[in-house]
Design a protein around this motif. Structure first.
Motif, PDB file in Angstrom:
ATOM      1  N   GLY A 308       0.805  -1.214   0.000  1.00 49.36           N
ATOM      2  CA  GLY A 308       0.000   0.000   0.000  1.00 49.36           C
ATOM      3  C   GLY A 308       0.841   1.268   0.000  1.00 49.36           C
ATOM      4  O   GLY A 308       0.545   2.233  -0.721  1.00 49.36           O
ATOM      5  N   GLU A 309       1.927   1.269   0.799  1.00 48.66           N
ATOM      6  CA  GLU A 309       2.756   2.474   0.867  1.00 48.66           C
ATOM      7  C   GLU A 309       3.472   2.759  -0.456  1.00 48.66           C
ATOM      8  O   GLU A 309       3.770   3.913  -0.776  1.00 48.66           O
ATOM      9  CB  GLU A 309       3.778   2.380   2.004  1.00 48.66           C
ATOM     10  N   VAL A 312       1.002   4.572  -2.599  1.00 44.93           N
ATOM     11  CA  VAL A 312       0.930   5.966  -2.149  1.00 44.93           C
ATOM     12  C   VAL A 312       2.105   6.767  -2.701  1.00 44.93           C
ATOM     13  O   VAL A 312       1.946   7.877  -3.229  1.00 44.93           O
ATOM     14  CB  VAL A 312       0.895   6.044  -0.616  1.00 44.93           C
ATOM     15  N   GLU A 313       3.306   6.197  -2.611  1.00 40.14           N
ATOM     16  CA  GLU A 313       4.500   6.904  -3.080  1.00 40.14           C
ATOM     17  C   GLU A 313       4.420   7.209  -4.573  1.00 40.14           C
ATOM     18  O   GLU A 313       4.698   8.337  -5.012  1.00 40.14           O
ATOM     19  CB  GLU A 313       5.753   6.081  -2.776  1.00 40.14           C
ATOM     20  N   GLY A 315       1.647   7.233  -6.398  1.00 39.50           N
ATOM     21  CA  GLY A 315       0.517   8.126  -6.626  1.00 39.50           C
ATOM     22  C   GLY A 315       0.845   9.573  -6.311  1.00 39.50           C
ATOM     23  O   GLY A 315       0.391  10.491  -7.015  1.00 39.50           O
ATOM     24  N   GLN A 316       1.622   9.808  -5.261  1.00 37.64           N
ATOM     25  CA  GLN A 316       2.020  11.172  -4.920  1.00 37.64           C
ATOM     26  C   GLN A 316       2.852  11.804  -6.026  1.00 37.64           C
ATOM     27  O   GLN A 316       2.861  13.032  -6.181  1.00 37.64           O
ATOM     28  CB  GLN A 316       2.812  11.165  -3.609  1.00 37.64           C
ATOM     29  N   GLY A 341      -3.724   1.374  -0.439  1.00 42.35           N
ATOM     30  CA  GLY A 341      -2.987   2.499  -1.015  1.00 42.35           C
ATOM     31  C   GLY A 341      -3.912   3.548  -1.601  1.00 42.35           C
ATOM     32  O   GLY A 341      -3.734   4.759  -1.378  1.00 42.35           O
ATOM     33  N   TYR A 342      -4.920   3.103  -2.362  1.00 35.33           N
ATOM     34  CA  TYR A 342      -5.881   4.045  -2.937  1.00 35.33           C
ATOM     35  C   TYR A 342      -6.644   4.782  -1.837  1.00 35.33           C
ATOM     36  O   TYR A 342      -6.962   5.973  -1.974  1.00 35.33           O
ATOM     37  CB  TYR A 342      -6.858   3.308  -3.848  1.00 35.33           C
ATOM     38  N   GLN A 344      -5.562   5.659   1.101  1.00 38.83           N
ATOM     39  CA  GLN A 344      -4.713   6.729   1.627  1.00 38.83           C
ATOM     40  C   GLN A 344      -4.613   7.893   0.646  1.00 38.83           C
ATOM     41  O   GLN A 344      -4.653   9.061   1.043  1.00 38.83           O
ATOM     42  CB  GLN A 344      -3.321   6.172   1.927  1.00 38.83           C
ATOM     43  N   LEU A 345      -4.515   7.579  -0.649  1.00 38.77           N
ATOM     44  CA  LEU A 345      -4.457   8.635  -1.666  1.00 38.77           C
ATOM     45  C   LEU A 345      -5.760   9.428  -1.702  1.00 38.77           C
ATOM     46  O   LEU A 345      -5.762  10.644  -1.919  1.00 38.77           O
ATOM     47  CB  LEU A 345      -4.148   8.031  -3.032  1.00 38.77           C
ATOM     48  N   MET A 348      -5.874  11.826   1.106  1.00 38.95           N
ATOM     49  CA  MET A 348      -4.968  12.944   0.847  1.00 38.95           C
ATOM     50  C   MET A 348      -5.500  13.875  -0.237  1.00 38.95           C
ATOM     51  O   MET A 348      -4.882  14.904  -0.539  1.00 38.95           O
ATOM     52  CB  MET A 348      -3.592  12.401   0.442  1.00 38.95           C
TER      53      MET A 348
END
Length: 528
Positions: A308-309, A312-313, A315-316, A341-342, A344-345, A348
């Motif tokens: 997941g992280e 996120v990385e 996606g950022q 991961g999605y 968390q995105l 954000m």
């Protein structure tokens, strides 16, 4: 001005305001009017071409929402290794070796050791045919390969070579190379194969395009390497690109895409930028799909490439630049990690930065607790129904009772997620009517079964299966109202049938094929 009327036909418009019609008026590739025969005929002038369709049935053209178009075109020229026995596959390879000059590569695709009575092969079985020809055959899943000694030697793979990152050089009980390569190990051999030049790529893409048009497919979401885009652009410049292609961006090309300002959804009417393609795990066939619990009778939980992280990385980095994400996931752990991961995105505020919604490719096995989360975070489930009937016996063998939520189209749709269908060709045939048969019956194509299909509670209606090929792909691509519907101002992309897909028996989808396919108001395929 080019005007055309199609009349004396039954038209399923996929427009809920006007679901059925008898005729339509087309001008310069756009639909200007849809209605009954008399009203549409009154629009004709002396220059209008009037085509009597003889009572045939028209639908909006179909989309293959997950394909490897260049690889599919190449596969049409390679040894077809999709056989019921290993012996038959080897015979086909031998025949091609005998027709190929020494020193040239012999390439094939489609073998599946899971259905072969003899089991998997090894390099010695290919070495028998030639040590002067490098031989390389990709598995049906495209997640493993089979090479002879000449191919391994050209790739620099020796007995003492360590496994590459994300891959495995399979070895036997004595520690010797078998010639079977899993996941990232395939790239080592593939790097040694002479890269086809642009002319060869254009030729392969043209073969793929001809085949897809014959199935009534006028739009694809492609996930091949980035150089495919260059060949497609050349076809577009030469007015040879009839298909509408949304071209995915491979992860290694992300920096380049950001630097030149590419954004998802950007492009022309026939060549647009799609999603950034990532891989979270492997595949069911070689047991490299990432699992929450071990495979049946094993301690292995597969191979997880992204957590997941990691999503996120990435996606950022991509989403603020307008580049949407599409992540390959087969196993339930891979799907779980991607959704995390999605999530968390989304929290954000980044998922909304790109024009196209986030996707998961395949969603082959999903924990039931994760199903409603797809809708919560606006994740599109991009699935390939024909995988279910190809993989059902492997799924039962390796996933056991977990298969209740394998290829779970009905559960995913009922949970509120957007559902789109494709083929994953050349992993499977791009024939969408086989896909509709699979989605509505969950039975083998040659089935004589009178009992219900495999986990029949996951079957869809014909209407829902067609929508996943026709309307839903264009909705997530920002083309709703322009494509996937027959209504005023939509593009005249149509498919024509002698039989009515809404009235034939489900079993008849196996043999269903179009009579003709129209793109931009012109017939791009006609069944002679």
């Amino acid at each position: 001005m080019n005007t055309k009327i199609l009349t004396n036909c039954k038209i399923y418009t996929f427009n809920p305001q006007q679901p059925i019609a008898e005729a339509l008026f087309i001008q310069d590739g756009r639909i200007l009017a849809v209605g009954n025969r008399s009203d549409i005929s009154a629009l004709a002038d002396r220059n209008t071409i009037v085509e009597d369709m003889g009572g045939q049935v028209l639908l909006p053209a179909l989309t293959d929402a997950h394909i490897h178009m260049l690889e599919y075109g190449h596969s049409l020229q390679r040894v077809n290794c999709e056989t019921s026995t290993r012996a038959e596959c080897l015979q086909r390879v031998q025949d091609r070796v005998e027709q190929t000059p020494a020193g040239q590569w012999v390439l094939g695709h489609g073998w599946n050791h899971n259905i072969w009575p003899e089991g998997s092969g090894d390099k010695t079985m290919l070495d028998v045919f030639s040590l002067q020809h490098p031989i390389y055959l990709t598995h049906k899943s495209l997640h493993s390969g089979w090479a002879n000694s000449a191919a391994l030697q050209l790739a620099g793979i020796r007995e003492d070579s360590p496994n590459p990152e994300g891959g495995v050089f399979q070895r036997d009980a004595n520690g010797q190379l078998t010639g079977i390569l899993l996941e990232g190990a395939m790239r080592v051999v593939e790097a040694a194969i002479p890269h086809p030049d642009q002319n060869a790529c254009v030729h392969a893409l043209s073969l793929a395009q001809k085949s897809l048009l014959s199935f009534g497919i006028t739009c694809v979401h492609d996930f091949d390497p980035w150089d495919t885009y260059t060949a497609l652009a050349a076809m577009q410049d030469d007015h040879q690109l009839s298909l509408r292609v949304m071209k995915g961006i491979p992860l290694p090309n992300l920096d380049e895409a950001i630097a030149i300002g590419l954004k998802s959804g950007q492009g022309s009417s026939h060549l647009r930028i799609g999603w950034l393609k990532l891989f979270a795990d492997g595949a069911l066939g070689p047991q490299t799909a990432a699992m929450l619990a071990p495979y049946e009778g094993s301690t292995s939980t597969g191979m997880l490439f992204l957590q997941g992280e990691d999503i996120v990385e990435i996606g950022q980095k991509a989403l603020p630049h307008g580049i949407s994400l599409a992540v390959h996931a087969i196993g339930d752990r891979a799907n779980h990690e991607i959704i995390n991961g999605y999530a968390q995105l989304d929290e954000m505020g980044l998922l909304q930065k790109a024009a196209l919604p986030a996707r998961i490719e395949h969603v082959q096995l999903i924990d039931p607790q994760d199903i409603p989360r797809l809708a919560v975070y606006g994740i599109t489930a991009s699935m390939q129904p024909i995988h279910a009937i190809s993989d059902r016996h492997m799924a039962d063998r390796y996933w056991g009772k977990r298969s209740e939520f394998a290829y779970a189209w009905n559960s995913v749709a009922a949970g509120g997620a957007r559902l789109i269908f494709g083929s994953d060709a050349p992993v499977e045939s791009p024939n969408p009517y086989w896909g509709i048969f699979a989605a509505t019956t969950r039975k083998p194509l040659d089935s004589q079964e009178k009992l219900d299909g495999w986990y029949p509670q996951q079957c869809l209606s014909v209407a829902d299966a067609l929508a996943a090929y026709i309307t839903q792909p264009h909705r997530i691509a920002g083309q709703s109202g322009k494509l996937g519907v027959i209504q005023k101002d939509a593009c005249a992309d149509l498919v024509c049938f002698k039989s009515d897909p809404f009235k034939i028996a489900e079993a008849d989808f196996v043999d269903l094929l179009p009579q003709a396919t129209m793109v931009d108001g012109e017939w791009a395929f006609n069944h002679a």
